[in-house]
Design a protein around this motif. Sequence first.
Motif, PDB file in Angstrom:
ATOM      1  N   ASN A 111      21.505  79.880  15.328  1.00 20.70           N
ATOM      2  CA  ASN A 111      20.524  80.745  15.976  1.00 20.70           C
ATOM      3  C   ASN A 111      21.191  81.972  16.592  1.00 20.70           C
ATOM      4  N   LEU A 112      20.363  82.894  17.074  1.00 25.99           N
ATOM      5  CA  LEU A 112      20.870  84.179  17.541  1.00 25.99           C
ATOM      6  C   LEU A 112      21.777  84.053  18.760  1.00 25.99           C
ATOM      7  N   ASN A 113      21.557  83.042  19.589  1.00 25.89           N
ATOM      8  CA  ASN A 113      22.413  82.862  20.763  1.00 25.89           C
ATOM      9  C   ASN A 113      23.881  82.687  20.374  1.00 25.89           C
ATOM     10  N   PHE A 114      24.109  82.042  19.236  1.00 23.99           N
ATOM     11  CA  PHE A 114      25.477  81.832  18.751  1.00 23.99           C
ATOM     12  C   PHE A 114      26.169  83.170  18.530  1.00 23.99           C
ATOM     13  N   TYR A 115      25.443  84.136  17.953  1.00 27.65           N
ATOM     14  CA  TYR A 115      26.033  85.443  17.656  1.00 27.65           C
ATOM     15  C   TYR A 115      26.172  86.304  18.905  1.00 27.65           C
ATOM     16  N   LYS A 116      25.428  85.975  19.942  1.00 23.33           N
ATOM     17  CA  LYS A 116      25.597  86.686  21.207  1.00 23.33           C
ATOM     18  C   LYS A 116      26.847  86.200  21.930  1.00 23.33           C
ATOM     19  N   LYS A 117      27.218  84.939  21.698  1.00 25.74           N
ATOM     20  CA  LYS A 117      28.363  84.347  22.392  1.00 25.74           C
ATOM     21  C   LYS A 117      29.678  84.558  21.646  1.00 25.74           C
ATOM     22  N   ASN A 118      29.610  84.814  20.329  1.00 27.82           N
ATOM     23  CA  ASN A 118      30.831  84.929  19.519  1.00 27.82           C
ATOM     24  C   ASN A 118      30.904  86.293  18.861  1.00 27.82           C
ATOM     25  N   THR A 130       6.298  80.399  28.265  1.00 29.89           N
ATOM     26  CA  THR A 130       7.374  80.929  29.100  1.00 29.89           C
ATOM     27  C   THR A 130       8.654  80.898  28.268  1.00 29.89           C
ATOM     28  N   PHE A 131       9.399  81.995  28.340  1.00 34.80           N
ATOM     29  CA  PHE A 131      10.625  82.049  27.531  1.00 34.80           C
ATOM     30  C   PHE A 131      11.743  82.682  28.342  1.00 34.80           C
ATOM     31  N   THR A 132      12.877  81.957  28.408  1.00 34.01           N
ATOM     32  CA  THR A 132      14.074  82.426  29.126  1.00 34.01           C
ATOM     33  C   THR A 132      15.241  82.487  28.156  1.00 34.01           C
ATOM     34  N   TYR A 133      15.939  83.623  28.145  1.00 31.30           N
ATOM     35  CA  TYR A 133      17.110  83.769  27.278  1.00 31.30           C
ATOM     36  C   TYR A 133      18.257  82.917  27.817  1.00 31.30           C
ATOM     37  N   GLU A 134      18.805  82.112  26.926  1.00 27.52           N
ATOM     38  CA  GLU A 134      19.840  81.157  27.328  1.00 27.52           C
ATOM     39  C   GLU A 134      21.116  81.847  27.778  1.00 27.52           C
ATOM     40  N   ASP A 135      21.489  82.940  27.102  1.00 30.13           N
ATOM     41  CA  ASP A 135      22.771  83.575  27.392  1.00 30.13           C
ATOM     42  C   ASP A 135      22.759  84.373  28.696  1.00 30.13           C
ATOM     43  N   THR A 136      21.594  84.924  29.079  1.00 26.75           N
ATOM     44  CA  THR A 136      21.532  85.743  30.295  1.00 26.75           C
ATOM     45  C   THR A 136      20.720  85.085  31.408  1.00 26.75           C
ATOM     46  N   ASN A 137      19.959  84.054  31.056  1.00 21.17           N
ATOM     47  CA  ASN A 137      19.081  83.361  32.016  1.00 21.17           C
ATOM     48  C   ASN A 137      17.967  84.276  32.536  1.00 21.17           C
ATOM     49  N   ILE A 138      17.639  85.298  31.743  1.00 13.13           N
ATOM     50  CA  ILE A 138      16.541  86.212  32.090  1.00 13.13           C
ATOM     51  C   ILE A 138      15.240  85.660  31.526  1.00 13.13           C
ATOM     52  N   ARG A 157       9.946  82.802  15.014  1.00 14.26           N
ATOM     53  CA  ARG A 157      10.727  81.627  15.397  1.00 14.26           C
ATOM     54  C   ARG A 157      12.236  81.889  15.303  1.00 14.26           C
ATOM     55  N   LEU A 158      12.629  83.061  15.788  1.00 11.08           N
ATOM     56  CA  LEU A 158      14.057  83.314  15.981  1.00 11.08           C
ATOM     57  C   LEU A 158      14.541  82.587  17.219  1.00 11.08           C
ATOM     58  N   TYR A 159      13.604  82.306  18.120  1.00 18.59           N
ATOM     59  CA  TYR A 159      13.853  81.479  19.298  1.00 18.59           C
ATOM     60  C   TYR A 159      12.688  80.498  19.435  1.00 18.59           C
TER      61      TYR A 159
END
Length: 583
Positions: A111-118, A348-356, A391-393
Amino acid sequence: MKELKHLNKYFKKYWFKLFLGILITIIARVFSLIMPSYVNKSIQAVEGFISETISISEAKGLLFEYILIIVGAALLSGLFTFLMRQTIINVSRYIEYDLKNEVFDHYQFLNLNFYKKNRIGDLMNRISEDVNQVRMYGGPAIMYGIQTLTLFACLIPLMFIKAPTLAAYTLLPLPFLSVLIYQISKIIHKRSTKVQEYLSTLSTFTQESFSGVSVIKAYGLEPKINAELNDLAIEGKDTSMDLAKVNAWFFPLMILLIGISNIFVIYIGGKQYINGEIASIGIIAEFILYVNMLTWPVAVVGWLTSIVQRAEASQKRINEFLQVQPTIKNEVETATPIIGSIEFRNVTFTYEDTNITALNNISFAIEAGQTVAFLGKTGSGKSSILDLVARLYDTSSGEVLIDGTPVQELNLNSLRSAIGAVPQDAFLFSDTIENNIRFGDENASFEEIVSVAKKAAVHANIEGFTNKYDTVLGERGITLSGGQKQRVSIARALLKNPQIFLFDDCLSAVDTETEEEILNNLKQVSQNKTTLIVSHRVSSAKNADKIIVLENGSIIQEGTHDELNNIEGYYKELYLNQLSEKE
């Protein structure tokens, strides 16, 4: 070697070629063992002539026969060595091919979070440099390892049979060699890991520098970037030198220990010959050949250790990513048809990498075939809605339903195949303009491509290029202007002809006249198709069936253009401001 167990499935897949290669390797080594014993026999024939136990003609006949056997064995050994490389080394290439595909396929499902972290450079290094290090284990390490084992298994018993005392002295240095290899290999493992990590850092730095070269030039940052690269290069040199210094111990130690073995052969063998304990001096020559035959295999032990340690370090880095499981999974195997109605229920949706928290308990419904526009300030959650529809998230809480079914219960391929998305940051591949548009439908004709390009108001621009639709774009479409990239992306989405259009502020870089032309064309194309438009402009939204205004992740206004324009609020204020700017 626990990390390398991941490769066992590939060894099992190519077991026949691998088994055949191992068998050929053993045969090749067995033929190479023929030469020393016949050198011994040749010397004995000469000794027989000197001692007059055989005639000169008999000695010549024996020497000719032995030479033919030696040459024949050498030729057969060479032939089987060639076949050995054609089997085992080929297997390593097959494993490299399969492993790269496995890593790449896994990358695509994450998922996209992986590419935000690496970082991209690190991802690239693991699929290229790390896989290449693993390939060395899957081919050369096995090939030379089998050669070494075969020689040890055949030579050592043979040496003890022919001259036990001489063999014992000859092989005396080998246990010391084993202990040294074990100690050095532990250091190599640690330093190999550091080298691979450095290569990832270097790949990331250079990739980001080349991608952002326009910013670097605009701000005159070349000296700063050069200084950073210089520091990185010095770090890489020091890291690689630390590894090279340890590796440098291997071959001198091998040569030293093999040299000691040769001294033992000559000294002990000479004494035994003088004392009559061995019948012929040929046995000394035979043992010298044996020792020299062991020189490369013993030296290879160190090299193999280095290969295995590097492969272990690289496979560990690969496994780290292969063990990451995608959070977005296709839970439904059968295809699910998509009509196009969309509903958000208390999402409700919160971004995992930023917690926003991008969306806060929002609900709305869109009928199939409707056009809905989303307006709001930057960071209000507009783009997040489109990401959840595709459904990207997945939502943090609440449900997103397509045609009355939660998106998690839809076939993921069916859902995304029914969506034509144009992102805010238009991405184009380094290919021709025609192929970039054809990305929406690889079976489309050239006439269909031209048709959608006209609807996206980019055909005239393309025709103005020297190579027209065959113009090859730079990386990320850098050849085109921002507006042209957006319009090519729109053409790509139109060519796909999906059930749901997702336009994420995709007209921000075009002028108002071109925007109006595109919107009119989109209105015709999107009839009976659900269309979601994210925009900062009222002009992009005013003709929509419904307009939803967001603020801080919540819906503050909802209705048609006329309805919202007749009440005080964000929409009316925005409309009046943009109207006055236009005038």
